[in-house]
Every structure is written in structure tokens, then in C-alpha cells.
Write a protein that holds these residues in place. Structure first.
Motif, short mmCIF file in Angstrom:
data_model
loop_
_atom_site.label_atom_id
_atom_site.label_comp_id
_atom_site.label_asym_id
_atom_site.label_seq_id
_atom_site.Cartn_x
_atom_site.Cartn_y
_atom_site.Cartn_z
N TYR A 578 0.83 -1.20 0.00
CA TYR A 578 0.00 0.00 0.00
C TYR A 578 0.87 1.26 0.00
CZ TYR A 578 -4.16 -2.75 1.20
OH TYR A 578 -5.20 -3.65 1.19
N ARG A 579 0.36 2.27 -0.62
CA ARG A 579 1.00 3.58 -0.55
C ARG A 579 0.49 4.29 0.71
NH1 ARG A 579 0.48 6.50 -6.31
NH2 ARG A 579 1.37 8.18 -5.03
N PRO A 609 -5.05 4.36 1.04
CA PRO A 609 -3.90 4.47 0.14
C PRO A 609 -3.59 5.95 -0.16
CG PRO A 609 -5.53 2.90 -0.68
CD PRO A 609 -6.18 3.66 0.42
N ASP A 611 -2.58 7.63 -2.73
CA ASP A 611 -3.04 8.25 -3.97
C ASP A 611 -4.57 8.29 -4.07
OD1 ASP A 611 -2.92 5.48 -4.04
OD2 ASP A 611 -2.90 5.42 -6.24
N ASP A 612 -5.28 7.52 -3.27
CA ASP A 612 -6.74 7.55 -3.22
C ASP A 612 -7.16 7.27 -1.77
OD1 ASP A 612 -9.41 7.65 -3.81
OD2 ASP A 612 -9.49 5.63 -4.69
N GLU A 614 -8.58 6.52 1.81
CA GLU A 614 -9.84 6.04 2.34
C GLU A 614 -9.89 6.16 3.87
OE1 GLU A 614 -12.53 5.05 0.89
OE2 GLU A 614 -11.89 4.85 -1.20
N ILE A 651 -10.43 -2.76 1.65
CA ILE A 651 -9.90 -1.74 0.74
C ILE A 651 -8.65 -2.31 0.07
CG2 ILE A 651 -8.93 0.58 0.57
CD1 ILE A 651 -10.63 1.30 3.04
N PRO A 653 -5.24 -2.58 -2.46
CA PRO A 653 -4.18 -1.66 -2.89
C PRO A 653 -4.54 -1.06 -4.25
CG PRO A 653 -3.27 -3.76 -2.17
CD PRO A 653 -4.75 -3.94 -2.28
N THR A 654 -4.04 0.14 -4.50
CA THR A 654 -4.33 0.80 -5.78
C THR A 654 -3.47 0.25 -6.90
OG1 THR A 654 -2.75 2.55 -5.22
CG2 THR A 654 -5.07 2.91 -4.65
N GLY A 655 -2.34 -0.32 -6.55
CA GLY A 655 -1.47 -0.89 -7.59
C GLY A 655 -0.58 0.12 -8.26
N THR A 656 -0.64 1.38 -7.87
CA THR A 656 0.20 2.41 -8.48
C THR A 656 1.51 2.54 -7.69
OG1 THR A 656 -0.83 4.14 -7.14
CG2 THR A 656 -1.82 3.67 -9.29
N SER A 658 4.57 4.71 -5.92
CA SER A 658 4.75 5.95 -5.20
C SER A 658 5.64 6.90 -5.97
CB SER A 658 5.39 5.68 -3.83
OG SER A 658 4.57 4.85 -3.04
#
Length: 687
Positions: A578-579, A609, A611-612, A614, A651, A653-656, A658
Motif C-alpha cells: 500500500y501507498r 492508500p 493516492d486515493d 480512504e 480496501i 491496494p491501488t497498484g500504483t 509511489s
């Protein structure tokens, strides 16, 4: 023939002789009558009254006879006093008759008043005197979490009472024979059901009291067994007992109910009007000995149960956060600790843990720790407050994340020397690096470019200096002095989180604003209330307020990811997969008991995360002894709680990847480079 005066009484008076002058009777009037009465009282003859002569009788002269006239009867003297000595029966009878009539007239007037003029009032008074009212308590509503899990509920209970005058008449069948067993037999039968020793129970059952409490919190099943015994004078009153299934996990948040049924703290107080319902009553007519009159008036007004309250709290997450902070407080020998878990987008509180705590099922055993430190403890935030300074400087465009800042070991402002947490040679950091490495000096250099009035306005817009608006009992507004009252050094200390104070909820709200694209949403903990029929009515949500632009918020989020990087102050807070973005805080702690600073306040606040965002998690420990830097002490708790929250709320991970956050300049810049942010004030003062 002659006769001497004063001869035989009752003899006929002789006529006077012819030629003699007749004796004339003195005139008798009112004065004569009074004179004779007075003389009689004095024991002497009245004037004019006949006196008895002692000398020889004088012969009367004779005269020629003449015609006689009838003698008139003597007239009754006028003005004679009437005797009142009661010797006259008629007078006595008249007096008694008048007195009796007078008394009866009083009785008659009173009867007329009671049955005529005041009949309604007298009847109402009589009705009141023989009317008894027994209260019927209302069942308190339940408190449930976001998923319907019960955090507080009321259970039906009975209070057993006794009329001591009736117990001796207790009769039971012994060996097939009905026998009066009285107090001793009643004590034997009641002891196992009430949990009271027989000897103590005999004492409580003996006496002349018409009402005495024997035992409280008796279950309905036990009362049914007691009632079936048929013991004279044993009664019960309907009550309820408050039960908290999660025990200490949410004690200071949910609160408790006192022995008299009143709310004692937390949400029990906050939502008391909704939870407590409306009590009912039974009204009946009773005899002088307190017993109900059969077939007389009886009225029952049923109680109205309280409404249920649904929270935004997740009970599983609350339990985990409570255990995580408790373990760290014990491990570091800290004074207290708290964890706030908040939804980044809605502001809903998912967990508010506080340690030390207490057992709400037995509040009488606790002497302290009734408050929730996340709401009640006010402290200087330290470096977590630098996020406000960074956001303000970026929003006012006085600095950029990549701008190089020359950070010396010391700077002087308003006669005060400022330094970082550790000594170092002059460093060249990016502004993102200033935040990542939590430099006080770099923060001052950027923040002083924002006017004091503007900086104060940003503090207010981020929610400092005021309560959340929830009305939670004991919530402190913190301390934010007006910028016009800032001292010379305070103008700079507020930039790195000292010289002002917050509570944990306010500190978490700063990061919620950055995570939510610069929009601050006031926190809320109550999501809905029931309508009494199983349906819930949502509570109106507060409107968000934009504090900084989405662009500024994103820049700050990217900068905060560098804090958990290798060159940051809290790599312990990084979560694999996770970011994560966040900030450490280590501040001197003011202790009112000692009247000065004592120990440290250690904290870490972040979101994921990154970048998004929650979830926002804020961890705070007060006066830890075994370690006190925020990254080392609070960072691991953040990691554990955030990891559990991401899994609990599912929730992914966004997968993006950092962003690469450059912390230091690639090379030592040219000292004459005008794009470098440096301490010009100190440079100008140097020779």
C-alpha cells in the motif's frame, strides 16, 4: 276595736277610724326599688320600708265608719335586675337551647361548605390521599455499531421488596400439612434465589416497615420462582440493567449508566434524550394500610421505550485499536494513549480508542479514566502541525515542493534561537525534504513568508481553536491565540506545532482535509436513530469546507509519502503493498500539575492508500518513558491499526507506484543562487 301594727301576718288590715287621717304609702318607683335591693345586700332596711317597733303599741284612734274601697295590689317595681344565677329552670333551659342551636349552626355551615361550595375540592383531596402511583421505568434504547453489533443495551430486571408486617403470615405445606412458617421459613426459601445468607435475610424480613428493598437486579426467571412461593408481603418492581458486551473496548466512547439510571458519560450522555424514552406509571386506590382496594379505580400508562442509536463505529476495528494502543502504553510506560480512525471522504469516525480505560458494566469500581483522551486531552501537536504550514505556503505560492532550502544548524528570530531536533551542518533540502525530515528551521523559513494574519486564518480553517461540533462530553477546543496577541517567538513556534494546542480529533482532521482533496468534513459518530419500529432515520451530514485547492492537497500528499520512505522519519509506518502518507510528531508536553513542561507527546498521523485515501489513523501517546520519538513509538501502532482497517473494510491496494520524493539537493548549490530559500535575516545580521 283597736289592733297593734305588726300583728298576726295574713290578718285583714283594719280600716282606719273615722276622723283619723289615713296613712299614705310612699310612692314606689325605680329609685325606691333600687334602694331596697341595695339595702338588702348591705343587711339594713331600706328607707320607707316598714320597721319593727320595739316600744309598746300605740292605740289607734277610732272614727265613724265609712264606705271602704278595695285595696289595689302593689305594683312591681320597675327596673328590677333579673337574676342569672341559674336558679330559674326556665332561664337555664333557654340558655342551653340557644347554645346548642349555635353549635349546630356552626356544624350546618361547615357541612354546607363541604358538600356545597367546596365539594369538588374536598373530593379531589380525598381522591389524592387514597391514590398511589407506582412509576414504570422505560427501557433505554440500544447503541449499535455501523453493522448492528450491540455496544450497549438494556436488560429487564426486578427489584425485590418486602412488607415486613405481612411475612409472619407465610404458610406453606410441610409433610402434607399447611403450616405457618413465618419469617424463618420465608428466609429459608428466599435465600438461594436472592443470594443472601439466611441469617441476614431474617433480619431484613423482620420489623414493621411496609417497604424495604431486599435485592436488586433479579432476573425475570428468578422473580418468577420467587413469586411462585407465595410468600406474603414479597413484591417486585420492574427495572432494567445496562449491559455493555464489548466491555472495556469502547467504554470511554460509549459511556455508562449510573445506578440511578442516569447517563454517566460518553455517548450515553450525548444521546441521552434519544435513548432514555419516557417513563410510565400505574395509578390505583389504596386503603389506609397501603393495600390496593379491590375493584377500585386503576389506571396504567405504559412506558415508551427509548430509541436505538446507530454509530459510525466499527466494533471490530474499535476492539483492535483499543488493544494496540493499550499494549504500547504499557510497553513504553506512557501516561495515556489514543487512536482515532476516520473515513477520509466522509469524516465518519470508525474507531476512537483510549487507554487507560474502565469496565462500564461495573462503573462503581473505577475511580478515574472515565474520559476519552482523544476528545479530552489537549496538547501541543509538534511536527504534525507542520502539515498546515506546508499547505499554507504551497497554497499561497511562496514555495514549491522541489524548491531548495538552505537549512543551517541554528537561526535566530525575535531574540530566540531555533534549532532542529538534532545538530547538523548546513544542509540543502528540498521543501519536500524539509517535511520528510521534519526540519523546524526549514519550516520557519518557508512559513514566515506567509503573513501572520493569513497563517492564523489557515489554522482556523483547518479546525483548530474550536470543537468538532458533535457536542461530545468534555471535548476541549484546544488553544489558538489570536495572531495579534502572538509573542515575538510564538509567531515562529506555531509554524512547527508549538505555542498552540489541539486534541487528537482536531489533529486527525488536518490530515482528513489533505486526504480529501483539501475539503474538511467535520467528524461525526452518530449515523442514524431508530423510529421505534426497527427502521433507522439517517442523521443529517455536515457540509464540507474547502481549505486548500485539490492541487495543493495532492502536492502535500506526495510530500507526506516521503516521510515513510528510507530518508524519512517514520519508515516503521510503511505497509507492504500500500501507498502510505503520514507525519511524525514529537513535542514538549505541558503538564498543568507541575506548572510547566514535563515529558513528551509522541504521535504519528497518516492515511492510505496515499493516492486515493480512504482511511486516516492518528496515534498519540502522552509522556512515554521508554522511547519518545513519534516515528519509533507511534509509527508501529499506526502500521498495525491501518493494516487491520484496510483488511476489515476490504480496501484493496491501488497498484500504483509511489512518486519519487527528492529529499536533498543533488549537489551543493551556488551560494549566490537567488532561487535558494535561505535565512536572509540571519545573513544580514552577520558581519
Amino acid at each position: 276595736m283597736t289592733q297593734t301594727r305588726g300583728t298576726r301576718p295574713g290578718a285583714p288590715r283594719p280600716r282606719p277610724a273615722h276622723g283619723d287621717a289615713p296613712r299614705r304609702r310612699p310612692a314606689e318607683g325605680a329609685s325606691a326599688g333600687k334602694e331596697r335591693i341595695a339595702a338588702a345586700k348591705a343587711g339594713r332596711p331600706a328607707s320607707g320600708a316598714p320597721r319593727t317597733r320595739t316600744s309598746a303599741p300605740r292605740p289607734t284612734r277610732t272614727a265613724a265608719p265609712r264606705a271602704t274601697r278595695p285595696t289595689a295590689p302593689p305594683r312591681r317595681p320597675t327596673g328590677r335586675r333579673v337574676s342569672l344565677d341559674g336558679s330559674n329552670p326556665r332561664r337555664r333551659m333557654r340558655t342551653m337551647t340557644v347554645a346548642i342551636l349555635f353549635v349546630f349552626s356552626i356544624f350546618g355551615a361547615q357541612l354546607l361548605r363541604l358538600q356545597g361550595f367546596d365539594a369538588s375540592a374536598v373530593s379531589a383531596d380525598a381522591q389524592t390521599n387514597r391514590t398511589a402511583t407506582v412509576p414504570l421505568p422505560a427501557m433505554r434504547g440500544s447503541i449499535v455499531d455501523r453493522n448492528g453489533t450491540i455496544l450497549a443495551s438494556s436488560i429487564e430486571r426486578r427489584t425485590v421488596t418486602v412488607d415486613q408486617t405481612a411475612v409472619p403470615e407465610y404458610i406453606k405445606t410441610v409433610d402434607g400439612v399447611r403450616t405457618t412458617v413465618g419469617v424463618a421459613g420465608a428466609a429459608q426459601d428466599l435465600s438461594p434465589l436472592l443470594g443472601i445468607p439466611v441469617d441476614d435475610l431474617v433480619t431484613k424480613l423482620t420489623g414493621t416497615s411496609r417497604y424495604r428493598v431486599l435485592q436488586k437486579n433479579i432476573t425475570p426467571l428468578n422473580w418468577r420462582k420467587i413469586s411462585e412461593l407465595g410468600i406474603n408481603g414479597i413484591y417486585s418492581e420492574a427495572t432494567s440493567d445496562r449491559n455493555y458486551p464489548t466491555s472495556t473496548a469502547a467504554a470511554s466512547l460509549v459511556g455508562f449508566v449510573q445506578s440511578d439510571g442516569s447517563a454517566g458519560g460518553g455517548l450515553e450522555v450525548l444521546m441521552d434524550k434519544t435513548l432514555k424514552g419516557k417513563a410510565g406509571r400505574t395509578i390505583f386506590e389504596q386503603s389506609q394500610d397501603g393495600r390496593a382496594i379491590p375493584n377500585a379505580r386503576q389506571e396504567t400508562i405504559s412506558p415508551v421505550p427509548g430509541k436505538d442509536v446507530k454509530l459510525t463505529i466499527d466494533s471490530d476495528l474499535q476492539w483492535f485499536a483499543q488493544n494496540a494502543v493499550a499494549q504500547k502504553v504499557i510497553e513504553t510506560k506512557a501516561l495515556s494513549g489514543s487512536v482515532v480512525v476516520q473515513s477520509a471522504k466522509t469524516g465518519e469516525l470508525l474507531a476512537v480508542a483510549s487507554y487507560p480505560t474502565f469496565d462500564p458494566n461495573q462503573p462503581g469500581q473505577a475511580t478515574e479514566n472515565w474520559t476519552n483522551s482523544a476528545f479530552n486531552d489537549v496538547y501541543e501537536p509538534g511536527s504534525t502541525g507542520k502539515v498546515i504550514t506546508a499547505a499554507a505556503a504551497l497554497e499561497e505560492k511562496v514555495v514549491t515542493p522541489s524548491e531548495v532550502v538552505e537549512v543551517p544548524n541554528r537561526i535566530r528570530r525575535s531574540g530566540t534561537e531555533f534549532k532542529d531536533s538534532h545538530d547538523h551542518p548546513t544542509e540543502y533540502l528540498t521543501f519536500a525534504g524539509v517535511l520528510a525530515q521534519s526540519s523546524n528551521i526549514g519550516t520557519i523559513l518557508a512559513g514566515e513568508k506567509v503573513k501572520a494574519s493569513t497563517m492564523y486564518d489557515y489554522f482556523k480553517r483547518f479546525g483548530l481553536g474550536s470543537t468538532s461540533g458533535m457536542g461530545f462530553p468534555g471535548e476541549g477546543p484546544g488553544l489558538l491565540t489570536d495572531y495579534r496577541d502572538w509573542s515575538g517567538s510564538q509567531r515562529y513556534t506555531v509554524l512547527f506545532g508549538q505555542g498552540l494546542s489541539v486534541n487528537a480529533l482536531q489533529a486527525a482532521g488536518v490530515f482528513q482535509t489533505i486526504a480529501n482533496d483539501g475539503v474538511r468534513v467535520p467528524p461525526r459518530i452518530v449515523s442514524a436513530t431508530s423510529d421505534g419500529h426497527g427502521n433507522y432515520t439517517p442523521v443529517e451530514k455536515a457540509k464540507g469546507v474547502e481549505v486548500v485547492s485539490p492541487e495543493t492537497a495532492k502536492k502535500v500528499r506526495d510530500m507526506l509519502e516521503g516521510v515513510v520512505g528510507k530518508e524519512g522519519t517514520a519508515p516503521e509506518a510503511k505497509i507492504p503493498g500500500y501507498r502510505v502518507a503520514g507525519k511524525t510528531g514529537t513535542a514538549d508536553r505541558y503538564d498543568a500539575k507541575v506548572g510547566g513542561y514535563s515529558g513528551k507527546t509522541s504521535s504519528f498521523i497518516g492515511f492510505a492508500p496515499a493516492d486515493d485515501p480512504e482511511i486516516v489513523v492518528a496515534v498519540t501517546l502522552q509522556r512515554p518513558i521508554k522511547g519518545y520519538f513519534g516515528g519509533v513509538v507511534a509509527g508501529p501502532v499506526f502500521k498495525d491499526v491501518m493494516t487491520y482497517a484496510l483488511q476489515e473494510l476490504q480496501i484493496p491496494p491501488t497498484g500504483t507506484r509511489s512518486p519519487v520524493v527528492k529529499v536533498k539537493a543533488d549537489e551543493t548549490p551556488d551560494p549566490s543562487d537567488p532561487t535558494i530559500l535561505r535565512d536572509k535575516a540571519s545573513a544580514a545580521s552577520r558581519p
